[in-house]
Design a protein around this motif. Structure first.
Motif, short mmCIF file in Angstrom:
data_model
loop_
_atom_site.label_atom_id
_atom_site.label_comp_id
_atom_site.label_asym_id
_atom_site.label_seq_id
_atom_site.Cartn_x
_atom_site.Cartn_y
_atom_site.Cartn_z
N ARG A 23 0.85 -1.20 0.00
CA ARG A 23 0.00 0.00 0.00
C ARG A 23 0.88 1.24 0.00
O ARG A 23 1.93 1.28 0.64
CB ARG A 23 -0.91 0.03 1.23
N HIS A 24 0.44 2.27 -0.69
CA HIS A 24 1.19 3.52 -0.67
C HIS A 24 1.09 4.17 0.70
O HIS A 24 0.14 3.95 1.46
CB HIS A 24 0.68 4.47 -1.76
N THR A 25 2.07 4.97 1.04
CA THR A 25 2.16 5.76 2.28
C THR A 25 2.43 4.89 3.51
O THR A 25 3.33 5.17 4.31
CB THR A 25 0.89 6.61 2.52
N HIS A 26 1.68 3.82 3.69
CA HIS A 26 1.83 2.97 4.87
C HIS A 26 3.09 2.11 4.77
O HIS A 26 3.55 1.77 3.69
CB HIS A 26 0.60 2.06 5.02
N LYS A 27 3.61 1.75 5.93
CA LYS A 27 4.73 0.81 5.95
C LYS A 27 4.26 -0.55 5.43
O LYS A 27 3.18 -1.02 5.79
CB LYS A 27 5.26 0.65 7.38
#
Length: 309
Positions: A23-27
């Motif tokens: 997922r983008h942004t999340h680790k």
């Protein structure tokens, strides 16, 4: 004994791992991390060693990542020759998303090299007594697009066989100006060179037409899930894809080239070498992450497909 030399001008440390979801942004938490010495020429050398062959490997190495790459190669049964550069070796990363079975591959462009750093490579190729010189992979930044053309000229003038697997402008330069033994583009790479789309039925004739310009004795075009085509001046051979479970596409093209060259060095005729190369490429697809083909998988697939005719 037939001698093979593999050349890696833009090697890499290949790292792969699994993640449930990217997922983008999340680790993105990963697991099952693996790392291997990589980059086209190194992968070809690794596969030849896996198949029981011997080869010499020449590669550029710089920085702390270069030292790590050299340490990773030491245990392998490969004769190595390192050419030092200032900039560090690149690190490539692949993540397999287990929830979708998709693979995300991140491949940096590589270090910046100078003509002075490349000069010893040309000298070493000129002095080599290898029967086959296999150049595989992209060029690092700073290397002129005609680098493979110059190398092909050196090898061909010595009476040896130059094999190339690359893409983009270096492939276009080589196919426009060189006289090589074997070139292995993917369909997309070959279409980019020709500047037009090809149906799978048109690939063989297009490759043969280019062989007849004198660019290469053979052009092998891989078609992914639709097999592969081998063209010479007087013959076109098409093989259907081998049905195998797909885990990763990493290294499939390098395995294909290695399988073909190893077979040819063993005295196998070109058609059977083509079949063996396809088996090696399919075997690489079966392995996860940046792991390459396994010898048993290659031989079993080759025998199975040969019996089918």
């Amino acid at each position: 004994m037939t001698k093979i030399l593999c050349l890696a001008l833009n090697p890499a440390i290949d790292i792969s791992s699994d993640a449930e979801v990217v997922r983008h942004t999340h680790k993105t938490r990963t697991h099952n991390q693996q790392q291997f010495p990589g980059g086209g020429g190194i992968n070809v050398a690794r596969v030849i060693a896996t198949l029981g062959g011997t080869c010499e490997l020449m590669f550029l190495s710089g920085g702390a990542t270069g030292e790590l790459l050299e340490a990773m190669l030491k245990p392998l049964p490969i004769v190595e020759r390192t050419f030092k550069i200032h900039d560090p070796v690149r690190v490539a990363y692949a993540v397999h998303e287990t929830s979708t079975n998709l693979e995300y591959r991140f491949v940096p462009e590589g270090p910046l090299v100078t003509e002075a750093e490349l000069a010893p490579v040309f000298e070493a190729i000129a002095a080599s007594d290898a029967d086959y010189v296999v150049a595989s992979g992209s060029l690092p930044r700073g290397a002129p697009d005609d680098t493979y053309v110059r190398l092909a000229d050196i090898v061909t003038q010595k009476g040896a066989r130059f094999v190339l697997d690359t893409s983009g402008p270096p492939l276009a330069e080589a196919l426009s100006r060189s006289k090589m033994f074997l070139v292995k583009p993917s369909l997309g790479e070959f279409e980019a060179f020709l500047g037009r789309k090809l149906s799978h039925e048109e690939v063989g004739a297009a490759a043969q037409a280019h062989v007849r310009t004198g660019a290469a004795q053979y052009i092998a075009v891989t078609l992914g899930g639709d097999g592969a085509v081998l063209a010479s001046a007087d013959r076109i051979i098409r093989l259907p894809a081998i049905d195998v479970p797909v885990n990763s596409a990493t290294g499939a093209g390098d395995s294909f080239v290695a399988g073909m060259v190893w077979s040819l060095a063993e005295g196998v005729e070109i058609e059977e070498a083509f079949r063996f190369g396809q088996a090696a490429g399919a075997a690489a697809v079966m392995t996860p992450g940046t792991e390459l083909c396994r010898r048993q998988d290659v031989t079993e697939l080759y025998e199975r497909e040969r019996q089918r005719g």
